[in-house]
Design a protein around this motif. Structure first.
Motif, short mmCIF file in Angstrom:
data_model
loop_
_atom_site.label_atom_id
_atom_site.label_comp_id
_atom_site.label_asym_id
_atom_site.label_seq_id
_atom_site.Cartn_x
_atom_site.Cartn_y
_atom_site.Cartn_z
N PRO A 50 1.27 -1.33 0.37
CA PRO A 50 -0.10 0.44 -0.41
C PRO A 50 0.41 0.89 0.39
CG PRO A 50 0.08 -1.29 1.96
CD PRO A 50 0.31 -2.11 1.43
N SER A 51 1.89 1.12 0.24
CA SER A 51 2.86 2.65 0.09
C SER A 51 3.67 2.88 -1.25
CB SER A 51 4.39 2.04 0.80
OG SER A 51 5.24 0.75 -0.19
N ASP A 52 3.38 2.18 -2.26
CA ASP A 52 3.83 2.93 -3.86
C ASP A 52 2.16 1.61 -4.99
OD1 ASP A 52 7.04 3.34 -3.75
OD2 ASP A 52 6.09 1.90 -2.12
N SER A 53 1.41 1.26 -4.42
CA SER A 53 0.06 0.46 -5.34
C SER A 53 -1.05 1.78 -4.82
CB SER A 53 0.27 -0.75 -5.00
OG SER A 53 -0.99 -1.27 -5.98
N HIS B 158 9.91 8.76 -2.91
CA HIS B 158 9.40 9.45 -4.37
C HIS B 158 9.98 10.96 -4.92
CE1 HIS B 158 7.02 10.73 -8.39
NE2 HIS B 158 6.43 9.52 -8.31
N PRO B 159 10.75 11.44 -5.93
CA PRO B 159 11.13 12.58 -5.78
C PRO B 159 9.54 13.75 -5.75
CG PRO B 159 10.78 11.50 -8.17
CD PRO B 159 10.58 10.64 -6.93
N ASP B 160 8.75 13.53 -6.37
CA ASP B 160 8.09 14.45 -5.82
C ASP B 160 6.47 14.09 -4.94
OD1 ASP B 160 8.53 15.66 -8.18
OD2 ASP B 160 7.24 13.48 -9.77
N PHE B 161 6.25 12.87 -4.27
CA PHE B 161 5.48 12.07 -3.96
C PHE B 161 5.75 11.59 -2.10
CE2 PHE B 161 3.27 12.82 -8.05
CZ PHE B 161 2.14 12.94 -7.83
N GLY B 162 6.96 12.00 -2.03
CA GLY B 162 7.29 11.42 -0.85
C GLY B 162 7.44 9.58 -0.68
N ASP B 163 6.89 9.14 0.65
CA ASP B 163 7.86 8.41 0.78
C ASP B 163 6.23 6.73 1.31
OD1 ASP B 163 7.08 8.09 3.20
OD2 ASP B 163 9.01 8.44 4.06
N ARG B 164 5.37 7.57 0.80
CA ARG B 164 3.77 6.91 0.84
C ARG B 164 3.21 7.25 -0.49
NH1 ARG B 164 2.78 6.31 6.46
NH2 ARG B 164 4.54 6.33 7.32
N SER B 165 4.02 7.01 -1.56
CA SER B 165 3.36 8.18 -2.73
C SER B 165 1.89 7.53 -2.74
CB SER B 165 4.22 7.73 -4.05
OG SER B 165 4.60 6.63 -4.73
N LYS C 136 5.62 6.17 -12.46
CA LYS C 136 7.42 6.60 -13.96
C LYS C 136 8.01 7.69 -12.73
CE LYS C 136 5.29 8.09 -18.16
NZ LYS C 136 4.76 9.37 -17.99
N GLY C 137 7.15 8.48 -12.45
CA GLY C 137 8.41 9.29 -11.19
C GLY C 137 9.24 8.34 -10.58
N GLY C 138 8.25 6.59 -9.77
CA GLY C 138 8.94 5.92 -8.67
C GLY C 138 9.46 5.02 -9.27
N PHE C 139 9.62 4.68 -10.40
CA PHE C 139 10.34 4.60 -11.37
C PHE C 139 11.62 4.40 -11.35
CE2 PHE C 139 12.55 1.15 -14.46
CZ PHE C 139 12.41 -0.02 -13.27
N TYR C 140 11.54 5.66 -12.22
CA TYR C 140 12.77 6.04 -12.81
C TYR C 140 14.18 6.63 -11.86
CZ TYR C 140 11.21 3.86 -17.56
OH TYR C 140 10.59 2.77 -17.86
N GLU C 141 12.82 7.33 -10.96
CA GLU C 141 13.60 8.76 -9.97
C GLU C 141 14.19 8.57 -8.73
OE1 GLU C 141 12.76 12.87 -10.76
OE2 GLU C 141 11.55 11.22 -11.96
#
Ligand code: A2H
Length: 253
Positions: A137-140, A178-185, A213-218
């Motif tokens: 649930p942190s990333d999906s 995540h660069p834009d959405f933090g650690d509970r994106s 995209k941001g989560g995976f590449y950055e």
């Protein structure tokens, strides 16, 4: 069914004995829910597994000692990928519904939670992967909203016989920055998009597109053996480790 084959990692989520009466024929075997994922680097953050309550599953013999619980379709694909006791033929020991496996306690590779539970999610597709999904649930966003529904709606838990202790103690485990959405994106994007439940398919698909995209590449791993490394680089290393430790297998469809 696409033209381009999709390669998943099947995570072996071990079912902890004693087994319920419907599964007593499996006693003495190593039984796993086999969850198909494209994101093996997120396994640290698992809080539960998802099944479709009215889905049809079976317990299939993979070799002399190991049994995978998944859909017949997935068992057939695995059989053609040399993962069946009987070559090119699924060997089913017992048929199970999703409802039958809700509540099974599991031990899953890399998860910081030592024991997690099998829970209902209504958006699980039985035609895709194995019909078993591991929940991060942190990333999906799908996983976040489905867990949120179960936590916030006692009637929803009651409908599927879900006990409070399978759900309420489990919190989001931050694993990736995540660069834009933090650690509970996933939570962050669901709040921003005002998503109310797991049934808001279009909004959830939008949310996924925005964070992936941001989560995976950055994104940067903030836990585990590869903490500090880019997600993109850690993914293959974590996957190789899981395969080498026999905690996962490759599956394509
Ligand atoms: B992923 P694609 Cl943290 N029904 O794993 C519904 N969803 C399913 C499924 C099924 N039968 N089988 C697999 N999935 C999910 C982790 C994850 C995933 C994270 C972030 C994104 C993400 C934890 N859940 O997927 O349609 C699984 O969830 C984003 C695409 O084949 C699997 O990876 O592209 C992903 O969907 C596979 O989806």
């Amino acid at each position: 069914e696409g033209v381009i084959p999709q390669e998943y990692t099947l995570i072996k989520m071990e079912v902890l004995p004693p087994f319920p009466p419907k599964m007593s024929v499996l006693e003495g075997k190593k039984v796993y829910l086999a969850a198909a994922t494209l994101r093996p680097e997120t396994m640290y953050g698992q809080t539960n597994a998802w099944v479709l309550p009215e889905g049809k599953y079976g317990a299939f013999e993979i070799n002399d000692t190991e049994v995978f619980v998944l859909t017949y379709k997935a068992a057939l694909n695995l059989a053609y990928q040399r993962l069946s006791l009987i070559p090119e033929k699924p060997s089913c020991l017992v048929e199970l519904s999703g409802q039958d496996i809700i509540g099974l306690p599991l031990r899953s590779p890399l998860a910081f939670n030592g024991i997690i539970y099998t829970l209902p999610m209504l958006s699980v597709l039985t035609e895709k992967g194995t019909g078993i999904v591991t929940s991060v649930p942190s990333d999906s966003p799908d996983d976040y909203m489905a867990l949120h529904d179960l936590k916030s709606k006692p009637a929803f838990r009651a409908k599927f016989g879900v006990k409070d202790e399978w759900v309420l103690p489990f919190e989001i485990v931050p694993i990736i920055n995540h660069p834009d959405f933090g650690d509970r994106s996933a939570e962050r994007i669901c709040i921003e998009k005002k998503i109310k439940s797991q049934n808001e398919r279009d909004k959830l698909d939008e949310a996924k597109k925005i964070i992936y995209k941001g989560g995976f590449y950055e994104g940067i791993m903030i836990v585990g053996e590869f903490a500090g490394m880019k997600v993109q680089e850690a993914k293959g290393l974590i996957r190789s480790n899981l395969l080498e430790m026999n905690q996962a297998v490759v599956y394509s469809e």
